[in-house]
Design an enzyme around this catalytic site. Structure first.
Site, short mmCIF file in Angstrom:
data_model
loop_
_atom_site.label_atom_id
_atom_site.label_comp_id
_atom_site.label_asym_id
_atom_site.label_seq_id
_atom_site.Cartn_x
_atom_site.Cartn_y
_atom_site.Cartn_z
CG ASN A 114 20.48 -21.67 -38.76
OD1 ASN A 114 19.51 -22.41 -38.55
ND2 ASN A 114 21.62 -21.80 -38.12
CE1 TYR B 136 31.63 -23.07 -38.10
CE2 TYR B 136 32.95 -24.50 -36.70
CZ TYR B 136 32.27 -23.31 -36.89
OH TYR B 136 32.24 -22.38 -35.89
CG PHE C 138 37.16 -21.65 -25.77
CD1 PHE C 138 37.83 -20.54 -26.27
CD2 PHE C 138 37.89 -22.80 -25.54
CE1 PHE C 138 39.21 -20.57 -26.53
CE2 PHE C 138 39.26 -22.84 -25.79
CZ PHE C 138 39.92 -21.73 -26.28
CG PHE D 85 27.89 -12.50 -35.54
CD1 PHE D 85 28.57 -13.17 -34.54
CD2 PHE D 85 27.52 -11.18 -35.33
CE1 PHE D 85 28.89 -12.53 -33.35
CE2 PHE D 85 27.82 -10.54 -34.14
CZ PHE D 85 28.51 -11.21 -33.15
CG ASN E 264 20.98 -15.74 -45.62
OD1 ASN E 264 20.83 -16.04 -44.44
ND2 ASN E 264 21.70 -16.47 -46.46
CB SER F 108 35.74 -21.48 -33.91
OG SER F 108 35.66 -22.70 -33.24
N GLY G 157 20.91 -14.01 -35.93
CA GLY G 157 21.28 -15.35 -35.47
C GLY G 157 21.49 -15.38 -33.96
CE LYS H 73 33.34 -19.72 -38.06
NZ LYS H 73 32.71 -18.42 -38.35
CB THR I 191 37.21 -25.41 -34.30
OG1 THR I 191 37.36 -26.67 -34.91
CG2 THR I 191 37.12 -24.37 -35.37
#
Ligand code: UDP
Length: 340
Positions: A36, A150, A178, A81, A33, A125, A11, A154, A127
């Site tokens: 993405n 999401y 960030f 990740f 996998n 994150s 990724g 986290k 977040t």
């Protein structure tokens, strides 16, 4: 030579971290996998470092495969990740997010525990802080209720890891990223665009490239100097290097708690308008934009206090916003060339 498992290693942040790991003398085995990303990222990593990382294509949702992996492979640490990361999609499909990001985490931790693998780095994150009461944000700032599934994964991920570290040999570091931007200087790896970008920099880059007509700036009525929202944009190569610093801390047994948390940012906030201006300056490309309403769930401002990471990890962001934006543009140009 220490061997490190990197889940999601093909990724965006994972691939840059694999490059830095190999450049720092680590042996890498990747699990991905390909949900993405694409398989050719493995060749790109190989062409940057001249070392082909080992690759195992399993899906972390398959518990049997995960546990078998840890039986078959001896690793000194895990950088985790692999996760889904689209905020809007997570609101639409919460169960998919809880399965992809939480169920898989518990399997990886079980596999590690059963095979005495104790060093773990987690992609967290900023977040988790929501709109922090004080800026810049230190690691002591309280976490806030998540704005999306999401974000919840986290926050929950950190709790699962910390709880596990209390009762097993697990030693963990959660890195609270960030806003990651940019691409490798070779323009061989970067963030792969998938549909209409939700994040600012991919949208800016695609607008400059003529793929999108006009950037919508979400709100200019925030209580900030120019009215647009402020974030801390960290170059993905600097971010990748923070993982090496965190890993070395664990491998050298320098950690001060079983589970530690570090902010990974530059320490500087930039507004959306400042980003657009910086992009135009760095690339000489014009970005059409218009001001539209605020986006639901967006916060006014977030930027990191990086004192703890600087001191404890001996890590500091070195690359500027302009360098990050220029590298994103170079990456976009390489994608356009491929598609011609
Ligand atoms: N943003 C914007 N237009 C876009 C995408 C993002 O104005 O098309 C703004 C967004 O409102 C936020 C900043 O850019 O203030 C960063 O957004 P991004 O989605 O990249 O990151 P996050 O919201 O996770 O901080």
């Amino acid at each position: 030579m220490k061997k490190i498992l990197v889940t999601g290693g093909l990724g965006y942040i994972g691939s840059h971290t694999v490059v830095e790991l190999q450049n720092s003398g680590f042996e890498v085995v990747i699990i991905d996998n390909l949900s993405n990303t694409t398989f050719d990222v493995l060749d790109k990593i190989t062409s940057i470092t001249s070392i082909k990382p080992e690759f195992v294509q399993i899906d972390l949702k398959n518990k049997k495969d995960v546990l078998q992996f840890f039986k078959n492979y001896t690793v000194d640490g895990v950088i985790h990740f692999a996760a889904s990361k689209a905020v809007g999609e997570s609101v639409e499909q919460p169960l998919m997010y809880y399965e992809n990001n939480i169920t898989t985490l518990t399997y990886v931790l079980q596999g590690m525990n059963a095979n005495n693998v104790s060093n773990f780095i987690f992609s967290s994150s900023c977040t988790v802080y929501g709109q922090a009461d004080e800026l810049p944000i230190t690691e002591n700032a309280p976490t806030k209720p998540a704005e999306s599934p999401y974000g919840a994964t986290k926050k929950m991920g950190e709790i699962i890891i910390e709880d596990t570290s209390k009762v097993t040999d697990l030693r963990a570091i959660a890195l609270r990223y960030f806003n990651p931007i940019g691409a490798h200087e070779t323009a061989k790896i970067g963030e792969l665009p998938l549909g209409v970008p939700q994040n600012l920099i991919p949208y800016v880059v695609q607008t400059a490239a003529g793929i999108r007509e006009c950037l919508s700036i979400f709100g200019d009525d925030y209580p900030t100097p120019d009215g647009t929202a402020i974030r801390d944009y960290i170059h993905v190569v600097d971010l990748a290097k923070a993982h090496i610093a965190a890993l070395n801390r664990l491998l050298n047994k320098e950690n001060k708690a079983k589970c530690e948390f570090f902010n990974i940012g530059t320490g500087t906030g930039s507004s959306v308008l400042e980003v657009v201006k910086a992009f135009e300056k760095a690339t000489g490309k014009k970005v059409n934009y218009k001001i539209v309403d605020r986006r639901t769930g967006d916060i006014t401002a977030a930027y990191a206090d990086t004192t703890l990471a600087n001191k404890e990890l001996g890590w500091k962001a070195k690359l500027s916003l302009e360098e990050g934006l220029a590298s994103s543009w170079k990456w976009q140009e390489s994608l356009l060339n491929v598609n011609l």
